[in-house]
Every structure is written in C-alpha cells, then in structure tokens.
Motif scaffolding. Structure first.
Motif, mmCIF file in Angstrom:
data_model
loop_
_atom_site.group_PDB
_atom_site.id
_atom_site.type_symbol
_atom_site.label_atom_id
_atom_site.label_comp_id
_atom_site.label_asym_id
_atom_site.label_seq_id
_atom_site.Cartn_x
_atom_site.Cartn_y
_atom_site.Cartn_z
ATOM 1 N N PHE A 45 0.833 -1.202 0.000
ATOM 2 C CA PHE A 45 0.000 0.000 0.000
ATOM 3 C C PHE A 45 0.870 1.255 0.000
ATOM 4 C CE2 PHE A 45 -2.320 3.445 2.008
ATOM 5 C CZ PHE A 45 -3.559 3.388 1.403
ATOM 6 N N ALA A 46 1.939 1.256 0.792
ATOM 7 C CA ALA A 46 2.800 2.433 0.914
ATOM 8 C C ALA A 46 3.445 2.800 -0.419
ATOM 9 C CB ALA A 46 3.872 2.181 1.974
ATOM 10 N N GLN A 47 3.936 1.801 -1.162
ATOM 11 C CA GLN A 47 4.596 2.076 -2.426
ATOM 12 C C GLN A 47 3.641 2.672 -3.452
ATOM 13 O OE1 GLN A 47 6.512 -1.550 -3.669
ATOM 14 N NE2 GLN A 47 8.311 -1.213 -2.360
ATOM 15 N N LEU A 48 2.395 2.271 -3.400
ATOM 16 C CA LEU A 48 1.409 2.761 -4.363
ATOM 17 C C LEU A 48 0.862 4.138 -4.000
ATOM 18 C CD1 LEU A 48 -0.682 -0.472 -5.038
ATOM 19 C CD2 LEU A 48 0.877 0.676 -6.626
ATOM 20 N N ASN A 49 0.842 4.478 -2.725
ATOM 21 C CA ASN A 49 0.084 5.642 -2.293
ATOM 22 C C ASN A 49 0.897 6.741 -1.598
ATOM 23 O OD1 ASN A 49 -2.901 4.817 -2.807
ATOM 24 N ND2 ASN A 49 -1.971 3.012 -1.859
ATOM 25 N N PHE A 50 2.097 6.443 -1.163
ATOM 26 C CA PHE A 50 2.959 7.447 -0.531
ATOM 27 C C PHE A 50 4.211 7.622 -1.394
ATOM 28 C CE2 PHE A 50 0.536 5.598 2.995
ATOM 29 C CZ PHE A 50 0.092 6.742 3.660
ATOM 30 N N GLN A 51 4.446 8.837 -1.836
ATOM 31 C CA GLN A 51 5.566 9.090 -2.744
ATOM 32 C C GLN A 51 6.524 10.094 -2.098
ATOM 33 O OE1 GLN A 51 3.398 10.637 -6.056
ATOM 34 N NE2 GLN A 51 2.217 8.750 -6.336
ATOM 35 N N PRO A 52 7.699 9.645 -1.644
ATOM 36 C CA PRO A 52 8.667 10.568 -1.038
ATOM 37 C C PRO A 52 9.108 11.641 -2.027
ATOM 38 C CG PRO A 52 9.233 8.280 -0.590
ATOM 39 C CD PRO A 52 8.165 8.255 -1.623
ATOM 40 N N GLY A 53 9.257 12.863 -1.538
ATOM 41 C CA GLY A 53 9.709 13.981 -2.360
ATOM 42 C C GLY A 53 10.485 14.957 -1.509
ATOM 43 N N PRO A 64 12.488 17.034 3.353
ATOM 44 C CA PRO A 64 11.587 15.976 2.887
ATOM 45 C C PRO A 64 10.117 16.393 2.943
ATOM 46 C CG PRO A 64 12.315 15.532 5.128
ATOM 47 C CD PRO A 64 13.086 16.745 4.664
ATOM 48 N N LYS A 65 9.373 15.913 1.990
ATOM 49 C CA LYS A 65 7.916 15.982 2.018
ATOM 50 C C LYS A 65 7.413 14.678 1.409
ATOM 51 C CE LYS A 65 6.721 17.927 -2.480
ATOM 52 N NZ LYS A 65 5.814 18.833 -3.188
ATOM 53 N N ILE A 66 6.142 14.410 1.514
ATOM 54 C CA ILE A 66 5.580 13.170 0.985
ATOM 55 C C ILE A 66 4.301 13.479 0.229
ATOM 56 C CG2 ILE A 66 4.622 10.905 1.562
ATOM 57 C CD1 ILE A 66 6.419 10.841 4.000
ATOM 58 N N ASN A 67 4.216 13.007 -1.018
ATOM 59 C CA ASN A 67 2.993 13.122 -1.789
ATOM 60 C C ASN A 67 2.022 12.019 -1.387
ATOM 61 O OD1 ASN A 67 4.055 15.285 -3.137
ATOM 62 N ND2 ASN A 67 4.464 14.183 -5.037
ATOM 63 N N LEU A 68 0.730 12.349 -1.393
ATOM 64 C CA LEU A 68 -0.296 11.405 -0.953
ATOM 65 C C LEU A 68 -1.364 11.251 -2.026
ATOM 66 C CD1 LEU A 68 -0.912 13.046 2.545
ATOM 67 C CD2 LEU A 68 0.709 11.243 2.065
ATOM 68 N N THR A 69 -1.701 10.004 -2.351
ATOM 69 C CA THR A 69 -2.869 9.780 -3.197
ATOM 70 C C THR A 69 -4.131 10.032 -2.368
ATOM 71 O OG1 THR A 69 -3.054 7.446 -2.588
ATOM 72 C CG2 THR A 69 -1.606 7.998 -4.465
ATOM 73 N N GLU A 70 -5.272 9.935 -3.008
ATOM 74 C CA GLU A 70 -6.523 10.145 -2.277
ATOM 75 C C GLU A 70 -6.680 9.121 -1.154
ATOM 76 O OE1 GLU A 70 -11.296 10.859 -3.110
ATOM 77 O OE2 GLU A 70 -10.031 9.973 -4.681
ATOM 78 N N ASP A 71 -6.314 7.858 -1.428
ATOM 79 C CA ASP A 71 -6.423 6.826 -0.401
ATOM 80 C C ASP A 71 -5.486 7.120 0.768
ATOM 81 O OD1 ASP A 71 -8.314 5.484 -1.830
ATOM 82 O OD2 ASP A 71 -6.920 4.028 -2.712
ATOM 83 N N ALA A 72 -4.269 7.556 0.452
ATOM 84 C CA ALA A 72 -3.307 7.864 1.509
ATOM 85 C C ALA A 72 -3.771 9.060 2.326
ATOM 86 C CB ALA A 72 -1.937 8.136 0.898
ATOM 87 N N PHE A 73 -4.278 10.101 1.624
ATOM 88 C CA PHE A 73 -4.786 11.278 2.339
ATOM 89 C C PHE A 73 -5.927 10.879 3.282
ATOM 90 C CE2 PHE A 73 -8.278 14.322 2.531
ATOM 91 C CZ PHE A 73 -7.670 15.328 3.266
ATOM 92 N N THR A 74 -6.834 10.055 2.794
ATOM 93 C CA THR A 74 -7.968 9.623 3.617
ATOM 94 C C THR A 74 -7.480 8.926 4.880
ATOM 95 O OG1 THR A 74 -9.325 9.345 1.626
ATOM 96 C CG2 THR A 74 -10.084 8.249 3.639
ATOM 97 N N LEU A 75 -6.453 8.100 4.733
ATOM 98 C CA LEU A 75 -5.895 7.380 5.875
ATOM 99 C C LEU A 75 -5.296 8.347 6.892
ATOM 100 C CD1 LEU A 75 -5.468 4.404 6.743
ATOM 101 C CD2 LEU A 75 -3.178 4.566 5.738
#
Length: 265
Positions: A45-53, A64-75
């Motif tokens: 799940f982490a690899q698909l939805n959390f993107q390090p930046g 560091p910051k982290i990009n979040l998909t909609e599913d990751a943001f919801t979590l």
C-alpha cells in the motif's frame, strides 16, 4: 482553496506540506503521522500511495515531504476530527474528484493559432497562481517554527494586528505602507499577494491565513491574509526608524518636547 490537489506523474495527489497548512499542524508532526500509517499499512500500500519527495526551505536546503494519493490522504486525515478539519476534508474530497475528472478527459490539441494562444494564456495563469500558492505555503511553513530568543519571550503575545492598523499608527493608508515596506526590502508582491522576503519568513513576524475569494466569473482565488505579531510590529518600527519614518505618536511627543523646551524647530 485552490491547489489542494495537483497532478504529478499523471496522478491526482496532495502533499504533506499542504496537509500541514490546511489542518494548521506543524509539518514535522504530519510527517510523523504519515510514517506511522506507512508502518501500519504495509509495504504494498505504501509504495502505491505514498511518494517521497522534497522541497527547498528558506535557506534553499532540501527538506523531505511526501505526496499522498486520495487513499493515503484519507488514511492520514481520518484522525483529524474537529469541525474545521471535517470541513477541510470535504474540500479535499471535492478537489480530488475534480482533478481526477480532469485527468480522465482526453487532451484536445489546439487547431488554430487563436486556440493555441488561449491555451498558452491559461497555462501561464495557472503557473502564476501555483507559484503564488507555493510562496504562501513556504511562508506558512516557516511561521510554524520561528526562531525562539529571549526577545521572543518578552514579546510573546496572542495579539496580532493587520497592516491597516499599523499603517494608521503612521498616519498612512495600507497601500502606501505596504509600498514602503517593499522599498525597505521587507516584502514583495506576487500575483497580488504580499510575501515576506526569505530572510524574514521564519522570524515569527507574521501569522497568515489563506481564504477563498470568489471571482465574478464564479471561480475561486486563494488570498492570504497576513497579520503582524508584536515582534513583527517592533521589527517594522526599527526598520522604518532607520529611514527616518516614525509613528504619529512619536512625532507628536517630539513636537511637544520641543515646544516645552522652547526649541520650536
């Protein structure tokens, strides 16, 4: 608010900086929340939805910051349950939906010079708005962790004032006062918003909030309302004093002292 959600790698995402700003949290705490959920959610799940930046802070250092998909943001946002937080989660959901609909639409190439020019103007406006949004976000992030000194403790106060109130102390309009601060190297204007220069952003001089303002055409524009702390007010006083600019009260006191001493110059 605009740019709660954006497109990266052809995917609708938000990031940890935006979450920190909107939910009024320190970025380091949001990163801690994200890392905890990554641990709980598992590697797939982490690899698909959390993107390090990363992003550049006020000192041009990579952070560091982290990009979040909609599913990751919801979590991540699941535990943010104040009334204001719930309202912001609704805005995020709406923004994710809008961006995903945009991604699902086939790209239409311009068929003539006029359409190409219109497309170029739209893209340029979007670029300017995003740049202003990023600068406002940088200022908000810098304000979360101001430098703490003995002077900070002396001047610590929950009271903050608008630039209009400070300008009135000097017998000026806010427009003229903002221009003077610009000439003194305190702030500059980007896309209609006054932004502190980098060297001042993390000094605790301001407290800023972003709000939506509806344009005549029905679209929204993000506007940052900046208020000055008592430390910022003192900074302005010291800065303008070096230019020979004083509050009306000081000018009147000086004039009265001259009258009493008989030196009416």
């Amino acid at each position: 608010m605009k740019q709660l959600v954006f497109i990266e790698n052809n995917q609708a995402v938000t990031d940890s900086l935006t979450v920190a700003q909107v939910f009024n949290k320190e970025h380091k705490n949001v990163l801690a929340d994200i890392r905890k959920q990554i641990e709980y959610a598992g590697e797939d799940f982490a690899q698909l939805n959390f993107q390090p930046g990363s992003y550049l802070d006020k000192n041009k250092q990579s952070r560091p910051k982290i990009n979040l998909t909609e599913d990751a943001f919801t979590l991540i946002a699941m535990s943010y349950n104040t009334k204001e937080a719930v309202q912001m989660k609704i805005k995020f959901i709406q923004e994710f939906k809008k961006i995903k609909e945009k991604l699902s639409q086939p790209y239409k190439l311009p068929t003539n010079f006029k359409e190409a020019l219109q497309l170029l103007l739209v893209k340029e406006e979007e670029k300017e708005q995003l740049e202003a949004q990023n600068l406002m976000l940088e200022q908000r992030v810098a304000e979360y962790e101001p430098k703490i000194t003995y002077l900070d403790q002396i001047l610590a106060s929950s009271d903050s004032v608008t630039i209009t109130q400070i300008a009135a102390d000097y017998g000026m309009s806010a427009q003229r006062f903002n221009k003077i601060l610009n000439e003194c190297g305190v702030q500059y204007k980007v896309n209609g918003q006054w932004i502190l220069y980098g060297k001042h952003k993390s000094e605790g001089y301001t407290k800023s909030k972003t709000t939506d303002v509806k344009r005549k055409d029905g679209t929204n524009k993000v506007v940052m309302n900046t208020q000055w702390t008592q430390k910022g007010r003192l900074f302005i006083y010291d800065t303008l004093k070096q230019k020979g600019i004083y509050p009306v009260m000081d000018v009147e006191v000086d004039r009265n002292l001259r009258l009493v001493s008989g030196n009416n110059v």
